[in-house]
Design a protein around this motif. Structure first.
Motif, PDB file in Angstrom:
ATOM      1  N   LEU A  62     -45.212  24.357  19.598  1.00  0.00           N
ATOM      2  CA  LEU A  62     -43.829  24.169  19.167  1.00  0.00           C
ATOM      3  C   LEU A  62     -42.927  24.888  20.157  1.00  0.00           C
ATOM      4  O   LEU A  62     -43.097  26.079  20.421  1.00  0.00           O
ATOM      5  CB  LEU A  62     -43.629  24.733  17.757  1.00  0.00           C
ATOM      6  N   ALA A  63     -41.970  24.151  20.715  1.00  0.00           N
ATOM      7  CA  ALA A  63     -41.128  24.712  21.768  1.00  0.00           C
ATOM      8  C   ALA A  63     -39.685  24.271  21.586  1.00  0.00           C
ATOM      9  O   ALA A  63     -39.414  23.187  21.066  1.00  0.00           O
ATOM     10  CB  ALA A  63     -41.637  24.258  23.130  1.00  0.00           C
ATOM     11  N   VAL A  64     -38.756  25.134  22.016  1.00  0.00           N
ATOM     12  CA  VAL A  64     -37.331  24.811  21.932  1.00  0.00           C
ATOM     13  C   VAL A  64     -36.651  25.145  23.252  1.00  0.00           C
ATOM     14  O   VAL A  64     -37.215  25.794  24.131  1.00  0.00           O
ATOM     15  CB  VAL A  64     -36.640  25.588  20.780  1.00  0.00           C
ATOM     16  N   ASN A  65     -35.420  24.678  23.363  1.00  0.00           N
ATOM     17  CA  ASN A  65     -34.570  24.912  24.527  1.00  0.00           C
ATOM     18  C   ASN A  65     -33.382  25.738  24.045  1.00  0.00           C
ATOM     19  O   ASN A  65     -32.654  25.329  23.130  1.00  0.00           O
ATOM     20  CB  ASN A  65     -34.102  23.559  25.088  1.00  0.00           C
ATOM     21  N   LEU A  66     -33.174  26.906  24.650  1.00  0.00           N
ATOM     22  CA  LEU A  66     -32.117  27.803  24.188  1.00  0.00           C
ATOM     23  C   LEU A  66     -30.718  27.236  24.433  1.00  0.00           C
ATOM     24  O   LEU A  66     -29.733  27.778  23.941  1.00  0.00           O
ATOM     25  CB  LEU A  66     -32.265  29.167  24.879  1.00  0.00           C
ATOM     26  N   LYS A  67     -30.630  26.140  25.148  1.00  0.00           N
ATOM     27  CA  LYS A  67     -29.324  25.509  25.347  1.00  0.00           C
ATOM     28  C   LYS A  67     -28.809  24.909  24.037  1.00  0.00           C
ATOM     29  O   LYS A  67     -27.609  24.694  23.877  1.00  0.00           O
ATOM     30  CB  LYS A  67     -29.429  24.432  26.430  1.00  0.00           C
ATOM     31  N   GLY A  68     -29.724  24.649  23.105  1.00  0.00           N
ATOM     32  CA  GLY A  68     -29.308  24.176  21.790  1.00  0.00           C
ATOM     33  C   GLY A  68     -29.878  22.828  21.434  1.00  0.00           C
ATOM     34  O   GLY A  68     -30.106  21.969  22.289  1.00  0.00           O
ATOM     35  N   GLY A  69     -30.142  22.650  20.138  1.00  0.00           N
ATOM     36  CA  GLY A  69     -30.776  21.441  19.636  1.00  0.00           C
ATOM     37  C   GLY A  69     -32.118  21.768  19.025  1.00  0.00           C
ATOM     38  O   GLY A  69     -32.579  22.918  19.042  1.00  0.00           O
ATOM     39  N   GLY A  70     -32.763  20.767  18.457  1.00  0.00           N
ATOM     40  CA  GLY A  70     -34.095  20.955  17.925  1.00  0.00           C
ATOM     41  C   GLY A  70     -35.122  21.002  19.040  1.00  0.00           C
ATOM     42  O   GLY A  70     -34.804  20.835  20.221  1.00  0.00           O
ATOM     43  N   GLY A  71     -36.378  21.229  18.654  1.00  0.00           N
ATOM     44  CA  GLY A  71     -37.433  21.348  19.636  1.00  0.00           C
ATOM     45  C   GLY A  71     -38.380  20.174  19.629  1.00  0.00           C
ATOM     46  O   GLY A  71     -38.076  19.090  19.112  1.00  0.00           O
ATOM     47  N   PHE A  72     -39.533  20.400  20.236  1.00  0.00           N
ATOM     48  CA  PHE A  72     -40.645  19.449  20.226  1.00  0.00           C
ATOM     49  C   PHE A  72     -41.867  20.161  19.653  1.00  0.00           C
ATOM     50  O   PHE A  72     -42.115  21.320  19.975  1.00  0.00           O
ATOM     51  CB  PHE A  72     -40.978  18.956  21.633  1.00  0.00           C
ATOM     52  N   GLU A  73     -42.604  19.455  18.810  1.00  0.00           N
ATOM     53  CA  GLU A  73     -43.906  19.933  18.381  1.00  0.00           C
ATOM     54  C   GLU A  73     -44.930  18.967  18.965  1.00  0.00           C
ATOM     55  O   GLU A  73     -45.025  17.817  18.536  1.00  0.00           O
ATOM     56  CB  GLU A  73     -44.016  19.986  16.862  1.00  0.00           C
ATOM     57  N   VAL A  74     -45.643  19.441  19.988  1.00  0.00           N
ATOM     58  CA  VAL A  74     -46.544  18.586  20.756  1.00  0.00           C
ATOM     59  C   VAL A  74     -47.958  18.792  20.231  1.00  0.00           C
ATOM     60  O   VAL A  74     -48.475  19.912  20.207  1.00  0.00           O
ATOM     61  CB  VAL A  74     -46.469  18.918  22.257  1.00  0.00           C
ATOM     62  N   TRP A  75     -48.587  17.700  19.777  1.00  0.00           N
ATOM     63  CA  TRP A  75     -49.888  17.749  19.102  1.00  0.00           C
ATOM     64  C   TRP A  75     -50.951  17.046  19.931  1.00  0.00           C
ATOM     65  O   TRP A  75     -50.742  15.937  20.405  1.00  0.00           O
ATOM     66  CB  TRP A  75     -49.810  17.023  17.755  1.00  0.00           C
ATOM     67  N   GLU A  76     -52.098  17.697  20.069  1.00  0.00           N
ATOM     68  CA  GLU A  76     -53.261  17.041  20.647  1.00  0.00           C
ATOM     69  C   GLU A  76     -54.423  17.116  19.654  1.00  0.00           C
ATOM     70  O   GLU A  76     -54.950  18.198  19.398  1.00  0.00           O
ATOM     71  CB  GLU A  76     -53.696  17.710  21.957  1.00  0.00           C
ATOM     72  N   PRO A  77     -54.829  15.990  19.069  1.00  0.00           N
ATOM     73  CA  PRO A  77     -56.018  16.013  18.214  1.00  0.00           C
ATOM     74  C   PRO A  77     -57.248  16.400  19.031  1.00  0.00           C
ATOM     75  O   PRO A  77     -57.374  16.036  20.198  1.00  0.00           O
ATOM     76  CB  PRO A  77     -56.119  14.568  17.714  1.00  0.00           C
ATOM     77  N   LYS A  78     -58.151  17.139  18.418  1.00  0.00           N
ATOM     78  CA  LYS A  78     -59.346  17.628  19.110  1.00  0.00           C
ATOM     79  C   LYS A  78     -60.625  17.039  18.512  1.00  0.00           C
ATOM     80  O   LYS A  78     -61.683  17.658  18.599  1.00  0.00           O
ATOM     81  CB  LYS A  78     -59.395  19.162  19.024  1.00  0.00           C
TER      82      LYS A  78
END
Length: 358
Positions: A62-78
């Motif tokens: 889960l990552a965000v950008n401090l410039k503003g807005g929501g983030g991305f939750e990047v998923w890799e099934p294993k």
């Protein structure tokens, strides 16, 4: 209704990928989402309705950008059982077909993304029929992103051309029913645009040459909550296709497979949100209960489905790490549900910036 029920903003859009390291590092280059809030190896044990009845191992960042807005939750099934979509999602198909990303300078964003290897420029900068300029790209995995002109900036990071996520384009089959749902559950009560026809700015996208009812919704209330100044404003664009019968984007595939999995909202008072969804004829799905940990972060999550089965995640965040190795955490559980944190505290998320992951 329970008191102090607040939808703070879009926390993230979930993206399923084959390789989380490759994808996350690409999203840093493209969209500046370099604040790594969570990097968790685990098993999705609570998602059984969407994982074929079996727990699904995964790595999630889960990552965000401090410039503003929501983030991305990047998923890799294993589980070595990843199923890509058989064909690209068409506009109006049931689910999330486009992720919106905000930019205060669309010319700068366009010039930047032209230099990012793996980004395919789908359109030039175009006027949208409802006002802001925008353009569309695809990432290396075929996911479509709309870069939308939006003046909101939390921290003015000069080296980044975009902020974070701004919302999504969602296919629906009954526009009036869906408008009512997104208004009552998430507060998207302000109709910015509502027209039926063919749209020049959509024609370069899969299925975009058809006839649609196109509705853009915003929230009339000012964002509230501890992290609301980071998330900022958002919008939802609903598309109802009239020239074909829309498919379900994740039909026959599992949660976590490639594509846009869900849109997630940061909320306060989960039981109040349960009352809202019950009033709309639904209920929580995959409710984690009172507490759920992802790496060093802590909170409660649940899923709900919109009238066409599109997944919406609700998360009430209790604690997130700032400097994990020194035991410094941001405790949100006791904070005022309506007031934003002092900007200096929210900016402390910057201590979690990374250049890449491995």
């Amino acid at each position: 209704m329970k008191e102090d029920t607040v939808v703070c903003g879009v926390q993230q859009v979930g993206v399923g990928v084959f390789d989380v390291v490759e994808a996350y590092n690409w999203y840093i280059k493209a969209f500046g989402c370099d604040i790594k809030v969570v990097d968790d190896y685990g098993v999705a044990e609570r998602m059984l309705p969407y994982t074929g009845g079996k727990p699904r191992p995964r790595r999630a960042v889960l990552a965000v950008n401090l410039k503003g807005g929501g983030g991305f939750e990047v998923w890799e099934p294993k589980d070595n059982n990843i199923t890509p979509p058989a064909e690209p999602a068409m506009l109006g198909d049931k689910g999330i077909s486009v992720c919106k990303v905000k930019s205060a300078d669309v010319e700068k964003a366009f010039a930047h993304l032209k230099t990012v290897e793996g980004a395919t420029m789908v359109t030039d900068i175009l006027p949208s029929p409802y006002g802001p300029r925008h353009f569309y790209i695809t990432d290396p995995y075929g996911n479509i992103f709309e870069i939308v002109e939006d003046s909101y900036v939390f921290v003015d990071l000069k080296n980044y051309a975009t902020g974070g996520t701004h919302g999504a384009v969602i296919g629906v089959t009954d526009m009036d029913k869906s408008m009512d749902y997104y208004s009552k559950l998430l507060g998207y009560d302000k109709v910015i645009y509502d027209q039926t026809g063919e749209f020049e700015d959509l024609k370069a996208l899969p299925g975009g040459e058809g006839r649609f009812r196109r509705v853009v919704l915003e929230r009339s209330s000012k964002p509230e909550g501890p992290l609301s100044e980071l998330f900022g404003t958002s919008c939802i664009e609903l598309l109802q296709a009239f020239d074909r019968s829309p498919k379900k984007i994740f039909e026959g595939r599992l949660w976590g497979d490639p594509g846009f999995i869900q849109i997630c909202y940061d909320v306060r008072n989960m039981e109040g949100m349960r009352e809202r969804i019950k009033a709309l004829g639904g209920d929580f799905i995959c409710d984690s209960g009172t507490d759920f940990k992802m790496e060093a972060a802590d909170g409660r999550f649940t899923y709900v489905e919109d009238p066409d089965g599109t997944l919406i995640e609700l998360v009430e965040t209790f604690k997130i790490p700032i400097l994990k190795k020194w035991g410094i955490f941001l405790d949100l559980a006791s904070k005022d549900s309506h007031k934003p944190l002092p900007r200096l505290i929210t900016k402390a998320l910057g201590f979690m910036r990374v250049k890449n992951i491995s």
